[in-house]
Design an enzyme around this catalytic site. Structure first.
Site, PDB file in Angstrom:
ATOM      1  N   HIS A   1       0.824  -1.218   0.000  1.00 27.23           N
ATOM      2  CA  HIS A   1       0.000   0.000   0.000  1.00 27.23           C
ATOM      3  C   HIS A   1       0.853   1.261   0.000  1.00 27.23           C
ATOM      4  O   HIS A   1       0.363   2.339  -0.341  1.00 27.23           O
ATOM      5  CB  HIS A   1      -1.008  -0.012   1.159  1.00 27.23           C
ATOM      6  CG  HIS A   1      -0.484   0.407   2.484  1.00 27.23           C
ATOM      7  ND1 HIS A   1      -0.247  -0.476   3.511  1.00 27.23           N
ATOM      8  CD2 HIS A   1      -0.171   1.631   2.974  1.00 27.23           C
ATOM      9  CE1 HIS A   1       0.193   0.176   4.571  1.00 27.23           C
ATOM     10  NE2 HIS A   1       0.248   1.458   4.265  1.00 27.23           N
TER      11      HIS A   1
ATOM     12  N   ASP B   1      -0.367  -7.507   1.541  1.00 23.18           N
ATOM     13  CA  ASP B   1       0.161  -6.140   1.586  1.00 23.18           C
ATOM     14  C   ASP B   1       1.681  -6.170   1.765  1.00 23.18           C
ATOM     15  O   ASP B   1       2.214  -5.844   2.829  1.00 23.18           O
ATOM     16  CB  ASP B   1      -0.513  -5.368   2.723  1.00 23.18           C
ATOM     17  CG  ASP B   1      -0.164  -3.887   2.712  1.00 23.18           C
ATOM     18  OD1 ASP B   1       0.349  -3.402   1.685  1.00 23.18           O
ATOM     19  OD2 ASP B   1      -0.409  -3.216   3.746  1.00 23.18           O
TER      20      ASP B   1
ATOM     21  N   SER C   1       4.114   2.437   8.324  1.00 27.29           N
ATOM     22  CA  SER C   1       3.727   1.455   7.305  1.00 27.29           C
ATOM     23  C   SER C   1       4.926   0.948   6.522  1.00 27.29           C
ATOM     24  O   SER C   1       5.834   1.707   6.176  1.00 27.29           O
ATOM     25  CB  SER C   1       2.737   2.076   6.325  1.00 27.29           C
ATOM     26  OG  SER C   1       1.445   2.067   6.850  1.00 27.29           O
TER      27      SER C   1
END
Length: 256
Positions: free
Chosen positions: A71, A116, A210
């Site tokens: 992502h 992901d 992230s």
């Protein structure tokens, strides 16, 4: 502290259509309830940057390969990416490298956040030293309750608009997938078999972390992926399960 409220707003708007069922992906990483650390303690940690700003973390897999979250690399060109390695500070120190190419997992789904994970190839080989090291990837999941550490330059509170210059880390415990999707927590069936959870009360990764590393037993076991808020007692942090992707990582690192 660097003001990035506008950047976060742009990212949120650009990705609003990809948030799974009202849950907030941990875009750009954050550490909540953690402590300052050094790159020598986490020499595999890298900062992914665009236009001079940190936006995601990553982990060194080899001399020219970094593992991060899929992502993080949506609607991004390799030519716009830089990776800083070997520094406790995302804005200075260490060395900055251009990106040759990257590949997101072909099964990545922005709505459900399954698969992901992504592989990035750096333009030039890294010179390993005490502050720049590869991390071994897990080939099996750690046991329930095992200690793990997540690190990054993410915000220090849910919805925060600033990120720290100094690398932070927080100690968590692994939560088994079946427990993570149980009624004890609030996710239910949103937790898939490609995911791993980690938790400690009022401690978590956050926006800006992230793509960064979750390490247990000196192995990379997770990649920071998503969660509801940051440090919410009902919602553990959710990570891409590295052991599940072990063969994909090895294959893609050769091909990318």
């Amino acid at each position: 502290m660097l003001k990035i409220a506008v950047l976060l707003s742009v990212l949120a708007c650009a990705l609003a259509g990809t948030i799974p069922d009202g849950l907030l992906p941990q875009l750009d990483g954050r550490i909540v309830g953690g402590y300052e650390t050094s790159i020598d303690a986490h020499p595999y940690q890298v900062s992914l940057q665009r236009f001079g700003s940190h936006f995601c973390g990553g982990s060194i897999y080899s001399h020219d390969i970094v593992i991060t979250a899929a992502h993080c690399l949506q609607s991004v060109d390799a030519k716009d990416l830089k990776i800083r390695v070997g520094s406790t500070y995302w804005r200075s120190g260490g060395s900055v490298h251009s990106v040759r190419s990257f590949r997101n997992h072909e099964g990545y789904n922005a709505r459900t956040m399954v698969n992901d994970i992504a592989i990035v190839r750096i333009e030039s080989d890294l010179s390993f030293r005490s502050s720049i090291r590869a991390v071994r990837i897990a080939d099996h999941n750690p046991r329930e309750g095992a200690t793990a550490v997540v690190s990054g330059w993410g915000t220090t509170e849910s919805g925060g608009s600033t990120i720290p210059d100094h690398l932070l880390a927080v100690d968590l415990e692994i939560v088994d997938v079946s427990r993570c999707r149980s009624g004890e927590f609030g996710y239910g069936k949103k937790i898939k078999d490609t995911m791993l959870c980690a938790y400690a009360p009022n401690k978590d990764a956050c926006q800006g972390d992230s793509g960064g590393p979750l390490v247990s037993g000196d192995r990379l076991v997770g990649v920071v992926s998503w969660g509801y808020g940051c440090g919410d007692v009902r919602y553990p942090g959710v990570y891409a399960d590295v052991a599940h992707f072990h063969e994909w990582i090895e294959r893609t690192a050769r091909e990318v």
